[in-house]
Design an enzyme around this catalytic site. Structure first.
Site, PDB file in Angstrom:
ATOM      1  CB  CYS A 192       7.600 -18.708 -20.279  1.00  0.00           C
ATOM      2  SG  CYS A 192       6.794 -17.372 -21.192  1.00  0.00           S
ATOM      3  CB  THR A 200       9.211 -14.565 -26.315  1.00  0.00           C
ATOM      4  OG1 THR A 200       8.041 -14.060 -25.656  1.00  0.00           O
ATOM      5  CG2 THR A 200      10.423 -14.206 -25.493  1.00  0.00           C
ATOM      6  CG  PHE A 246       7.395 -21.802 -22.948  1.00  0.00           C
ATOM      7  CD1 PHE A 246       7.338 -20.514 -23.446  1.00  0.00           C
ATOM      8  CD2 PHE A 246       6.640 -22.787 -23.572  1.00  0.00           C
ATOM      9  CE1 PHE A 246       6.545 -20.192 -24.536  1.00  0.00           C
ATOM     10  CE2 PHE A 246       5.838 -22.479 -24.662  1.00  0.00           C
ATOM     11  CZ  PHE A 246       5.796 -21.182 -25.155  1.00  0.00           C
TER      12      PHE A 246
END
Length: 1015
Positions: free
Chosen positions: A357, A251, A350
């Site tokens: 996240c 990511t 996120f």
């Protein structure tokens, strides 16, 4: 059904990037839509799914795991085989609370902002230097391979505690697992399976090593953690390692690559960033919104329910599309426009809710650091060819990204900080105090509760507990859910909690239900709350901490200290320290205990930023003043110029959404006495500025002071009273009445004589404080001193901008009043002007727009000529006028001509808005004339002299119905008025009386308009 509806899980749709046009067309028609899954050459077909496209619905699904499960069908986009699902459920990504909460808690603390700064900040700086050094001499490179992939791999190796040379294994495993749908990465099923085999074997070897010899890295923490008294199984550890490798690598790699690509596709924004690297954090947030690394995830409905009017059945697949939600027209203005200054920017790249996240803070820090290093050392770096995108409906990946730049020299490695292992402090409480320091002994109970998913609030709770122990409290710490029906009435309760889009953390859900669904009697509970949040989620920032704070009071509890707010996207440490500094005096007062003795901590303190008190200045309420964030402060004068001048600052403020203004209005600013000034008062009365007081007043006494409220001496002196006002005769008389020393009494009495008062008090502008310092034998009580003082009233400044150009902000042009004090006591500093000059971007001032109810406005008829005359900061309203005229001209409005006369001392010292003003004037069809009163190398003169010199143009403009605006000191305004009278007499051959009559007619017809202040 929409004609453009496609199976958006088809990988080939993403061969050129995210299909935003497709998403936009779908989103405009549907918040949630059913999508069929027809068979293709590489896919056998499926049962279909619900596609969630809009911001509100994506957030809703994310925040309700009890309805939309990650565990039931996993988070994989396509349906998996039942045998595979059983294995995939071992991964934290595919769990729901409470299992997810228990597993996540193991690693939460490793990813808090505090831990990242303490353990990884220096390493990230070093790695950024290494990455740029490796490419800087080449002049061109594959940015994806050498920067975007390399940086997160180096950091991930640090986090997991693996040798740096093994990072290439992580890269290979990630590509084979994530790129399964891409022909280049996933064409060989055997390569996909071998990635699992290799990774799990590596994981188990590392696990054995860490259990035998534990280290300080994250993997050692994971493998030695216990859940319900047991180590994680090999299968659970395999999947945990897989998640950390992929999430910690892929990511961030994609974010770095997409940032470079997106900026290159928008050269105006790239240049804006190159010119001002302070915009980098905002640029990264905008890339996250505009081109997110993760495109979409999957949930499974746990029951029959309704979502955005659609009937979703139990076990239906629900795909939440972040890329579409981030361009929702209902949330983002011009969502398809890439704008690195966009604020607010509530993207959900996120994730949201329980599965937000874990590594968001770490990813941001890495990206900010390496991009700053890149753009500082290789400022012209740019994409030089076509990017190759990964074919994946899950990850917005890039496989190749060529860049070119001017070669630069290597700088060499940054030195690693020297750390003495023997000096490190462990987590045990026994190491918190030196053995020879006594802890205060009062033993008041303190329960510290926390609500935390990611560990930040738990860190705060830990710090509070340690601070309480150093002050002699008997401290106990627990999660909020453990306090259901168990809030104590003995001692104090401290609460530190986060919020997740307004919802409680996982370990505070039952507590939230208890205080909202029922009404327990909490009389006798005494508490304070500190909230952790992120202002980028503006609609729900601090929602849950605010709920607790308000609801506990409603249920009978007593708030011992105002709620604090910490913003992890800003100066969180400063927020916490400011709240903490004021907390303990409140607690001491409520419990009547002495907290002046504090055992020292062996842990160094955080940086302290002292913030304004929550106690409102009286004018904040009475004037309906609003908090306004400072956007920019820049000095317009030049301190190194040839002529010494007072500093003038341009200050831009963010306006509340419901506040508007017109060019010509004033901004009222709530003033604040300086610390130096309040310290003088405190010293004279032998007071501590942090001492808490409560004012009482006799019945019938009307006062602006905060009677009946708790307030510190510092707040009282800073925000409420005018300390520099000239002492009146009644003030001197009061001092006489409180003086016993005969000599001092005689001296004060002498000041009451008419001429003596005018010369010695009024002429020197002596305040009551000045008199007290000159006459230390006077025994004036502090309460009487306060009663003598007037209120610290707002100061008013002409607004120097146009709402037609920037409706969400306004600017003021503030000259700092700094001069030798006439009292002879050092330097005199104007209260508000210097308070404003000390502000920095991000600070908050309280202010309000004041409609002057005058005609000091541009004429509504644009064919009316205008004459503007200013000196010094009197230029302010005319800057707004120029912006307004320029905007009208750009919109096609025909404008009458106009003249602007501006006077200052020297062009290299105090000519305001140098350069900018000429551009504005040209755009507004205004001719500028400047007068310099101290420029020996130019024609010296004042602005009225220049008006006389250009008399023909001036009188012609007025004769054609023009309007004259004058702004500045009274002496300048009177000089201009006299000059116009002379010009009228001379050019029209009229007597002075007729010229005066003409001026009266101009005033009556509102064609002579002045906005002046005392010279």
């Amino acid at each position: 059904m929409t004609a453009a509806l496609h199976d958006v899980l088809t990988p080939s749709l993403y061969g050129s990037g995210i299909p935003h046009d497709l998403y936009r067309d779908l989103r405009r028609e549907h918040a949630v839509v059913w999508v069929e899954e027809p068979a293709t050459a590489s896919f056998a077909g499926g049962r279909g799914y619900w596609l969630v496209l809009r911001h509100a619905e994506v957030s809703h699904v994310s925040r309700h795991p009890q309805d939309y499960s990650s565990w039931r069908g996993t988070s994989f986009l396509r349906d998996q085989r039942p045998s595979d699902i059983a294995v995939l459920r071992r991964m934290m990504l595919n769990m729901d609370p409470p299992e997810h909460t228990a597993l996540r808690k193991i690693v939460n603390r490793a990813f808090t902002p505090k831990t990242i700064r303490a353990q990884l900040f220096d390493a990230i700086q070093r790695h950024a230097r290494e990455v740029v050094d490796a490419i800087c001499e080449a002049g061109e490179t594959d940015y994806l391979a050498t920067v975007a992939a390399e940086m997160p791999l180096l950091v991930l190796a640090d986090v997991l505690g693996i040798p740096p040379e093994d990072r290439k294994l992580l890269y290979s495993w990630t590509n084979r697992l994530v790129g399964i749908d891409d022909p280049e990465y996933g064409a060989d099923p055997q390569a996909f399976l071998s990635a699992f085999t290799e990774m799990f074997a590596y994981c188990r070897a590392a696990t054995t090593q860490r259990r035998t010899n534990p280290t300080a890295d994250l993997w050692s923490t994971v493998v030695n953690a216990e859940v319900d008294g047991e180590y994680l199984s090999d299968g659970e550890l395999d999947r945990f390692f897989q998640l950390l490798v992929i999430a910690g690598n892929d990511t961030t790699r994609n974010l770095l690559a997409n940032t470079m690509l997106t900026l290159s596709q928008h050269p105006d924004q790239l240049q804006l960033l190159r010119d001002d690297l302070s915009l980098l954090p905002g640029a990264v947030e905008e890339v996250l919104r505009f081109n997110p690394s993760v495109i979409q995830f999957r949930r499974t409905a746990t029951r029959d329910l309704e979502l955005a009017g659609q009937q979703v059945a139990e076990n239906d697949r629900v795909v939440i599309n972040y890329a579409s939600a981030n361009r929702d027209e209902a949330v983002f203005d011009e969502p398809d426009r890439f704008d690195i200054t966009r604020d607010p920017n509530p993207h959900i790249s996120f994730g949201d809710g329980t599965h937000y996240c874990l590594g968001a803070n770490l990813a941001r820090l890495q990206v900010h650091t390496v991009l700053k290093e890149l753009f500082t050392r290789l400022p012209d770096i740019d994409v030089s060819g076509d990017a190759r995108h990964m074919q994946s409906s899950f990850m917005n990946g890039i496989k190749y990204l060529p860049v070119r730049f001017t070669p630069a020299s290597k700088r060499g490695p940054l030195a690693a900080p020297n750390v003495d292992p023997a000096s490190s402090v462990g987590a045990g409480e026994s190491q918190g105090l030196p053995v020879d320091v006594a802890v205060p002994e009062h033993g008041t109970p303190m329960l510290v509760l926390y609500g935390s998913n990611f560990g930040t609030a738990e860190d705060v709770a830990s710090d509070l507990a340690a601070a309480g122990r150093r002050r002699g409290f008997e401290v106990r710490t627990a999660a909020l859910d453990e306090a259901v029906e168990a809030l104590p009435t003995e001692g104090v309760v401290m609460i530190a909690t986060a919020t997740y889009n307004g919802t409680p953390p996982d370990n505070a859900v039952r507590f939230a239900e208890w205080i909202t669904a029922s009404s327990p009697d909490l009389s006798g509970v005494r508490f304070s709350v500190f909230g952790c949040g992120n202002h980028e989620w503006a609609p729900t920032f601090q929602d849950f901490p605010r709920l607790i704070d308000d609801r506990l009071v409603e249920l009978g509890a007593t708030r011992v200290h105002p709620r604090g707010e910490g913003d992890v996207a800003d100066d969180f440490d400063g927020d916490l320290q400011a709240w903490d500094a004021a907390l303990w005096p409140d607690v001491a007062r409520v419990f009547d205990i002495d907290l002046s003795e504090v055992a020292p901590s062996t842990v160094s303190g955080l940086r302290i930023e002292f913030l304004p008190s929550d106690l409102a200045n009286p004018f904040v309420q009475s004037m309906n003043a609003r908090p306004m964030r400072v956007l920019e402060v820049r000095e317009l004068t030049r301190p190194d110029g040839p002529f010494l001048t007072r500093p003038v600052h341009h200050i831009e403020l963010e306006l509340p959404a419901d506040l508007s203004y017109e060019a010509g209005d004033h901004l009222g600013v709530i003033a604040r006495n300086s610390t130096a000034l309040t310290a003088r008062v405190a010293d004279r009365f032998s007071l501590d500025l942090d001492t808490w007081v409560r004012l009482d007043a006799d019945n019938g006494l009307s006062t602006f002071l905060p009677v009946g409220q708790r307030v510190t001496v510092g707040e009282l002196l800073s925000d409420f009273v005018e300390l520099q006002g000239v002492a009146g005769r009644r003030h001197v008389t009061c001092l006489v009445n409180h003086t016993e020393d005969s000599e001092t009494r005689q001296q004060l009495q002498g000041l009451l004589d008419g001429d003596t008062y005018r010369d010695q008090v009024l002429g020197r502008r002596l305040s009551v404080l000045d008199l007290l310092e000159l006459h230390p034998a006077c025994r004036l009580p502090f309460a009487v001193y306060l009663e003598l003082l007037g209120p610290l009233t707002p100061r008013y400044y002409s607004i120097s901008s146009s709402a037609r150009v920037q409706p969400d902000r306004c600017s003021i042009t503030v000259g700092s009043l700094i001069d030798e004090a006439r009292s002879g006591n050092g330097t005199f500093y104007g209260v508000c002007s210097n308070h404003l000059a000390e502000q920095q971007a991000g600070d908050v001032v309280h202010a309000f727009v004041r409609d002057t109810s005058s005609a000091f406005r541009l004429p509504s008829d644009p064919s009316r000529p205008v004459l503007m005359i200013a000196s010094g900061t009197g230029l302010a309203p005319f800057r707004g006028f120029l912006q307004e005229r320029a905007a009208a001209k750009e919109a096609g409005v025909a404008l009458a001509p106009g003249l602007l006369f501006f006077g200052c001392r020297h062009p290299e010292s105090d000519e305001l808005y140098l350069g900018e003003l000429d551009e504005l004037a040209a755009a507004a069809d205004i001719e500028i004339f400047r007068a310099y009163s101290r420029a020996t190398d130019l024609d010296r003169g004042y602005v009225q002299d220049l008006v006389r010199q250009e008399g023909g143009s001036v009188m012609d403009l007025l004769d054609r119905g023009g309007i004259a605006f004058v702004c500045g000191g009274t002496a300048m305004a009177e000089g201009v008025r006299a000059t116009l009278l002379e010009l009228r007499s001379a050019m029209h051959g009229v007597t002075p009386d007729r010229a005066a009559e003409w001026m009266q007619n101009l005033t009556r017809d509102r064609r002579w308009l002045v906005d002046v202040w005392a010279s």
